[in-house]
Design a protein around this motif. Sequence first.
Motif, PDB file in Angstrom:
ATOM      1  N   GLU A  57       0.838  -1.209   0.000  1.00 59.22           N
ATOM      2  CA  GLU A  57       0.000   0.000   0.000  1.00 59.22           C
ATOM      3  C   GLU A  57       0.869   1.254   0.000  1.00 59.22           C
ATOM      4  O   GLU A  57       0.584   2.224  -0.677  1.00 59.22           O
ATOM      5  N   PHE A  58       1.962   1.168   0.777  1.00 60.61           N
ATOM      6  CA  PHE A  58       2.870   2.310   0.771  1.00 60.61           C
ATOM      7  C   PHE A  58       3.524   2.493  -0.590  1.00 60.61           C
ATOM      8  O   PHE A  58       3.885   3.588  -0.978  1.00 60.61           O
ATOM      9  N   LEU A  59       3.698   1.353  -1.282  1.00 62.34           N
ATOM     10  CA  LEU A  59       4.384   1.412  -2.572  1.00 62.34           C
ATOM     11  C   LEU A  59       3.427   1.662  -3.723  1.00 62.34           C
ATOM     12  O   LEU A  59       3.824   1.601  -4.874  1.00 62.34           O
ATOM     13  N   ARG A  60       2.166   1.929  -3.399  1.00 60.32           N
ATOM     14  CA  ARG A  60       1.170   2.001  -4.453  1.00 60.32           C
ATOM     15  C   ARG A  60       1.491   3.066  -5.499  1.00 60.32           C
ATOM     16  O   ARG A  60       1.178   2.926  -6.672  1.00 60.32           O
ATOM     17  N   GLU A  61       2.159   4.127  -5.050  1.00 60.66           N
ATOM     18  CA  GLU A  61       2.442   5.203  -6.001  1.00 60.66           C
ATOM     19  C   GLU A  61       3.412   4.776  -7.094  1.00 60.66           C
ATOM     20  O   GLU A  61       3.502   5.422  -8.127  1.00 60.66           O
TER      21      GLU A  61
END
Lengths: 335, 286
Positions: A289-293
């Motif tokens: 989720e943190f890496l979604r970008e």
Amino acid sequence: MKENYRKERIARGIKARSDDIYALTSYREMWYLLFPRLIPIVGIALAAYFLPLYWKKVAITTCVFAMLAVSWDFLSSCGMLSLGQALFFGIGSYTAGSLNHYLGLPVYLTIPIATVVGGLLSTILLLPVIRLRGIYFAMITLILPLMIMRLVEATKILGGTEGLTGLSPFPNVWVEITLILAAMWASLFGLRRFIASDYGLIFVSIRDNDRATMASGINIYAFKAQALFIGSSICAFCGAFMTHSYQFTGMPVFAMEFSILPIAAAAIGGIGTLAGPLVGACILVPLSEFLREFGTLRIVFYGFILVICVVALPEGIFHYASRKYNEMERWVKLE
Amino acid sequence: MLVYGLINSAVLAVMALGFNLTFGISGVANFAYGAIYVVSGFLTWTLINHLDLPYALSAILTIIIIGVFGGLIYKLIIRRIRGLVISEVIATLGISIVILEFLRYVGFIGFKYSLPVFIKGSVEIFDAYVDIQRFFIIVLGILLITGLYLFTHHTKIGLAFRGIAQEEHTSLSLGINPDRIASFSMGLGSSLCAFAAIVILPLGTITVDSGYDVLINALSVCIVGGLGSTFGVIIASFIIGYAQTITATYLSPHWTIIVSLCAILIILAIKPSGLLGHQKELEERV
């Protein structure tokens, strides 16, 4: 200095320990056993119930992937190396979706039906190749979801490339959370107890040496089919659940991500423990989720984790942690 | 249609040879095969369009680079986990995903990536127009198979290959280094893959998704023919090639990949060692 000392490892364990029932003599012992189990239970429940809505959804996704990973681990501990959890997931998802879309059944009916029917369908689909093991079984399971995807695309059944939309949602988010949490803990602890039973022992023996198991008069194919049914039912439940959670089912449910992430989670957490994959999923999904970008780079990242874990850290987090928890280490002076 | 079937078979055979070579010798099912195929296509494209190298030179460079790359993958990753089936599969699949999804991320999506054909033009046979490039593939496929046969049967290192494939421990005692041979086979397999990519890709555009298709096709041909058996691969590529052409003609191109998948399912259910696989492998793996 190290010439004169050696490291000693002692099991920390509790005093009296019978085969199946723990004979507990003090609160300390109970706490010792309970503590590692309480952390994830309380932690995930807190995360799921008290965080803002977005992170609630993340917690739910975590639970779903944890269940997929646990079922992958269960199948692999029965000697079936599956690379296609997406197959089971997708079948469950499409079953629930089409029941809801075409027959208008409510959520409370579609999910149980999809669990059982999805498990049955996956088992029947894999029945011809149940004799295979190792790479061959892995190839088949890797290929089947792709094949069904193409089939849906080619025949335009079940909504074709667009999928089925506008499915009925859960009444509210609390029901959703409670359902998935209960299912996750039930599957994890249920499967752990199941593997430890006499019946589950047969599955482990099939993994360890299927020839010997066969020679002792056990029909390993029947047992493999049962294991397949159990494992795929869990995934089918996840699929049905996600279908209603997103109110959508379509070709993405057969995507590679649903096959790879559970394996990555299991590889991180430690294969063969059932609890390890859960730990892995709890690390990976919020991380993603943190890496979604970064978009699709996430999957690259999973791939890296997979390779690195398999090569450099074959043991996994869970094995390491439980060893550290259950053992005392000290330096002993050599005589 | 007969001609198209023949061409399709040749394409499949060229694709599958590299995979089969690696599997037959080192016993590693290289799930990164499709990724290597796509990478070599893009590498050639980059060499031609960004470094302005001539076509032949960049093709040869790609084959060499990819070969070294395959050897490196073996040395760095697979050597440590060889023999553990779960780890092998997971690691090669992981590599494949890293490569393919990285390419997707970098932006190799769309239709502008295509290699030029070697020879332009087409000829008419039985009322059907066929590009000369396709004939080129058949010729190259035959040359490649012959070359591979000569290599494995008449050179020292090729004989070492076969020795390792048959009995690893005996070869060890004869002074053959299995690790070196296996990494060499992986390199050679990757080179063959790059070769196939360079020859086949000019017919269409290069996409990331074709990596998965190539993997499936190579797998199906190898499984149907029997893993590790070169002659089996040729027969299987004829069977699957014609089956695919027929379905593409009478149903729709969507169904072609389904045909190869069905072929895998049927063969694995009936005779898991493949048409020409060894009986020993049947006992070991099934």
